[in-house]
Scaffold this active site. Sequence first.
Site, PDB file in Angstrom:
ATOM      1  N   GLY A 160      -4.024 -30.027  41.385  1.00  0.00           N
ATOM      2  CA  GLY A 160      -3.012 -29.535  42.334  1.00  0.00           C
ATOM      3  C   GLY A 160      -3.670 -29.389  43.701  1.00  0.00           C
ATOM      4  N   ARG A 242      -7.857 -18.415  36.922  1.00  0.00           N
ATOM      5  CA  ARG A 242      -7.481 -17.162  36.275  1.00  0.00           C
ATOM      6  C   ARG A 242      -8.382 -16.931  35.065  1.00  0.00           C
ATOM      7  NH1 ARG A 242      -5.379 -15.960  40.282  1.00  0.00           N
ATOM      8  NH2 ARG A 242      -3.240 -15.282  40.687  1.00  0.00           N
ATOM      9  N   GLU A 271      -9.184  -7.923  34.686  1.00  0.00           N
ATOM     10  CA  GLU A 271      -9.686  -7.403  35.968  1.00  0.00           C
ATOM     11  C   GLU A 271      -9.147  -5.997  36.209  1.00  0.00           C
ATOM     12  OE1 GLU A 271      -8.756 -10.240  39.041  1.00  0.00           O
ATOM     13  OE2 GLU A 271      -9.589 -11.871  37.884  1.00  0.00           O
ATOM     14  N   HIS A 289     -13.135 -11.653  42.275  1.00  0.00           N
ATOM     15  CA  HIS A 289     -11.849 -12.270  42.653  1.00  0.00           C
ATOM     16  C   HIS A 289     -11.678 -12.310  44.181  1.00  0.00           C
ATOM     17  CE1 HIS A 289      -7.491 -13.091  41.130  1.00  0.00           C
ATOM     18  NE2 HIS A 289      -7.766 -13.794  42.213  1.00  0.00           N
ATOM     19  N   ILE A 290     -12.561 -13.072  44.825  1.00  0.00           N
ATOM     20  CA  ILE A 290     -12.508 -13.171  46.287  1.00  0.00           C
ATOM     21  C   ILE A 290     -12.153 -14.587  46.749  1.00  0.00           C
ATOM     22  CG2 ILE A 290     -14.078 -11.237  46.747  1.00  0.00           C
ATOM     23  CD1 ILE A 290     -16.322 -13.370  47.189  1.00  0.00           C
TER      24      ILE A 290
END
Length: 323
Positions: A160, A242, A271, A289-290
């Site tokens: 994608g 994810r 998380e 998660h940055i």
Amino acid sequence: MSGAAEARPKVLVARMLLPAGMELLAERCEVVEGGLDVSSERLLELAPGAVAMVADPTVAVGGELLDATGPQLQVVANFAVGHDNVDLDACRRRGIAVTNTPDVLTNATAELALALTVAAARRMSEAEASLRAGRWVGWDPGAGLGLELSGATFGVVGMGRIGRRYAELVTPLAGETLYVSRTPKPEAERDLSAVRVELAELLGRADVVSLHVPANPETTGLIGSAELRAMRTHAVLVNTARGALVDSAALARALQEGEIGAAGLDVYETEPDVPTELLQAPRCVLLPHIGSATTTARDGMARMAAENVLAVLGGSEPPNRVV
Ligand code: DGY
């Protein structure tokens, strides 16, 4: 939404929105913010009467919250491109639009995937931790040996927007680029010489495997014990998509047992809890998660979320409708 005497529509920002979006909303709406540490109980208290909600990947938007908000709710604007935190069927059933923030975070996320690729391949976290702990005693020809990426075979799972951008970024390094996608991507094949293969073939051939598919029932547990065993023993696994895509216990075991070379992770199944076994695993770079955390991306996401809300409240089609 006009008329001085009319009440301004209530928008619930479940946690927080950066000024780029907040300022747009505040011009026309009464905005209620939950705050970064809002609890699910507090959200249920804040929700009643909202006509729009801005959520983010940490906010579970399901039947209970939608019911507490009330039948006047028109739109859930997710401050993310992923929307696995939103129960799309529940929104569909209630006639609530759901929107996301594509494109603006493509560069940021693909760049972070590239950074994790290099950091994991060259074992940077371990090397820096050792230096900071005072364990570096001098140049050592045999220490910290990693994987050279020039000429490597890159495996892109999901072609994608973000997968495509990652493939572009690694093209100057790549000896070969393989990809997995439900549909062929002729432009990637033409412009990047990417070759479409099945997942099993990609896992068996790639030196780097980078995941770029959304989390859904089909992709949950995409990479488990069998897939890790199928990878090359020096291969690097990168996940900026994810956490649910990867069985983290199996990954930790694969790293411990040398079944794969290294891993670079930005996302986790539960998380903000990072599984202890991953914290203890060798050759593993772990980030919180940055992926989209650049000023450009986050401002763009905030603006987009606000524009989606304002479009729906103004009676027009939101630019980034998912449902
Ligand atoms: C997204 O947009 O889905 C990202 O994970 C947020 O950083």
